[in-house]
Design an enzyme around this catalytic site. Structure first.
Site, PDB file in Angstrom:
ATOM      1  N   ASP A  77      -1.595  -0.693  10.202  1.00  0.00           N
ATOM      2  CA  ASP A  77      -1.876  -0.873   8.772  1.00  0.00           C
ATOM      3  C   ASP A  77      -2.572  -2.194   8.457  1.00  0.00           C
ATOM      4  OD1 ASP A  77      -0.936   1.531   7.724  1.00  0.00           O
ATOM      5  OD2 ASP A  77       1.118   0.805   7.514  1.00  0.00           O
ATOM      6  N   ALA A 103      10.132  -0.179   3.639  1.00  0.00           N
ATOM      7  CA  ALA A 103      10.000   0.762   2.528  1.00  0.00           C
ATOM      8  C   ALA A 103       8.837   1.732   2.678  1.00  0.00           C
ATOM      9  CB  ALA A 103       9.836  -0.026   1.224  1.00  0.00           C
ATOM     10  N   GLY A 104       8.022   1.563   3.739  1.00  0.00           N
ATOM     11  CA  GLY A 104       6.824   2.394   3.871  1.00  0.00           C
ATOM     12  C   GLY A 104       5.696   1.914   2.987  1.00  0.00           C
ATOM     13  N   MET A 131      11.532  -4.443   1.654  1.00  0.00           N
ATOM     14  CA  MET A 131      11.437  -4.344   3.114  1.00  0.00           C
ATOM     15  C   MET A 131      11.703  -2.922   3.598  1.00  0.00           C
ATOM     16  SD  MET A 131      13.402  -7.769   4.316  1.00  0.00           S
ATOM     17  CE  MET A 131      13.303  -7.304   6.051  1.00  0.00           C
ATOM     18  N   ALA A 179       4.004  -1.147   3.700  1.00  0.00           N
ATOM     19  CA  ALA A 179       3.208  -2.091   4.510  1.00  0.00           C
ATOM     20  C   ALA A 179       3.482  -3.551   4.168  1.00  0.00           C
ATOM     21  CB  ALA A 179       1.707  -1.786   4.380  1.00  0.00           C
ATOM     22  N   LYS A 196       0.835  -1.209   0.000  1.00  0.00           N
ATOM     23  CA  LYS A 196       0.000   0.000   0.000  1.00  0.00           C
ATOM     24  C   LYS A 196       0.863   1.249   0.000  1.00  0.00           C
ATOM     25  CE  LYS A 196       0.117   1.848   4.410  1.00  0.00           C
ATOM     26  NZ  LYS A 196       1.018   2.963   4.461  1.00  0.00           N
TER      27      LYS A 196
END
Length: 314
Positions: A141, A102-103, A100, A105, A11
């Site tokens: 999240d 990475a923002g 990984m 989710a 996401k």
């Protein structure tokens, strides 16, 4: 069935506003969340003995309680001990495609897939809301990742209001291989720098959430005005990340100079993304930015907006 394969989409945030502090130590947020087609594949199967095993094709992914997918299985085993005893243990195999830290989710969507997969495999018949409530106990999240699509997330991000799906939008993602930004660091630094702007009383926080709910970004999504969606991209955490990591600002500027609807950092970063209206445009933007940045440490992906969250792989 004693095994399931699931698709677990990543996401991005199209909007992230920090409203203030919550009594539980988290931040009060208003966000627009969007699933993308860049996805991990999760295979879950029963293994007879009462244990949880996690395997992953990425060497840096933990295979124990440090993995949120493991914690999702552990939570389900504690919530439904009789079913766990009847069906036996669980083996979770993660094929990693989402980068990984990475923002995007990546961990949360893996946990969401485990919740959905075990609900199916154990024939629990949990409702969407019940799965989301379990997910909220694992991470902010996770509830969104279960249903996915396009949604407004408030409180910690776990209170969700579905929005119309945004079809036909492509996204170019870029991330420096060796750069990761700690989410706690990003929020803590934001609090230190901008805490004086925080709204603390409940009624004012509520009216701030409602302002976003009836605001221009949600209106643009409802009207499928893609140009406006791109122009209204907003992430408060850029205020701390871009000053700390100048290479991210440079990357953002490179995207902004191309034919894109808009560009922004996702979540607490460090992934930067740009939106386009076609795959060919996305490929042109990727090629141009790759050439402009000329950095072997920079990785790129092209994805499309996804209208759903966890799904069974066919």
């Amino acid at each position: 069935m004693r095994s399931y394969s699931l698709i677990a989409p990543g996401k991005i945030n199209l909007y992230l506003e920090i409203i203030g502090d919550r009594p539980d130590g988290y931040h009060e947020l208003a966000m627009v969340l969007q699933s993308i087609s860049l996805a991990d594949k999760i295979h879950i199967r029963s293994i007879g003995i009462e244990t949880i095993v996690v395997r992953c094709d990425h060497p840096l992914v933990p295979q124990d309680v440090d993995n949120i997918a493991y914690r999702a299985a552990s939570l389900m085993s504690k919530e439904f001990p009789e079913v766990f005893a009847r069906y036996g243990g669980v083996e979770i195999t993660i094929n990693k495609y989402i980068p990984m830290a990475a923002g995007l989710a990546g961990g949360s969507t893996n946990a969401a897939a485990v919740l959905v997969g075990l609900d199916l495999m154990w024939e629990l018949g949990l409702t969407h809301r019940e799965l989301q409530e379990l997910g909220a106990r694992l991470g902010s999240d996770v509830p969104f990742c279960i249903g996915g699509g396009t949604a407004l997330g408030t409180r910690r991000g776990e209170i969700l209001s579905p929005l119309p799906n945004l079809d036909h939008i492509y996204v170019v993602l870029a991330k420096y291989k060796n750069l990761s930004i700690s989410t706690p660091w990003a929020y803590k630094t934001y609090r230190q720098k901008f805490g004086h702007t925080y709204i603390s009383d409940t009624e004012s926080q509520k009216s701030s959430r409602q302002r976003v709910h009836s605001g221009p970004m949600v209106s643009a999504i409802v009207e499928h005005n893609y140009k406006e969606v791109g122009e209204l991209l907003h992430n408060d955490l850029e205020k701390v990340a871009l000053s700390e990591y100048p290479q991210l600002l440079k990357l953002r500027e490179a995207f902004a100079s191309e034919n894109v609807l808009g560009t922004m950092m996702s979540g607490s970063g460090p992934t930067m993304f740009a939106l386009t209206e076609s795959q060919s445009q996305a490929e042109e933007v990727r090629a141009a930015v790759k050439e402009k940045m000329a950095d072997p440490d920079l990785e790129f992906w092209i994805a499309q907006f996804n209208s759903s969250g966890i799904s069974i792989a066919h």
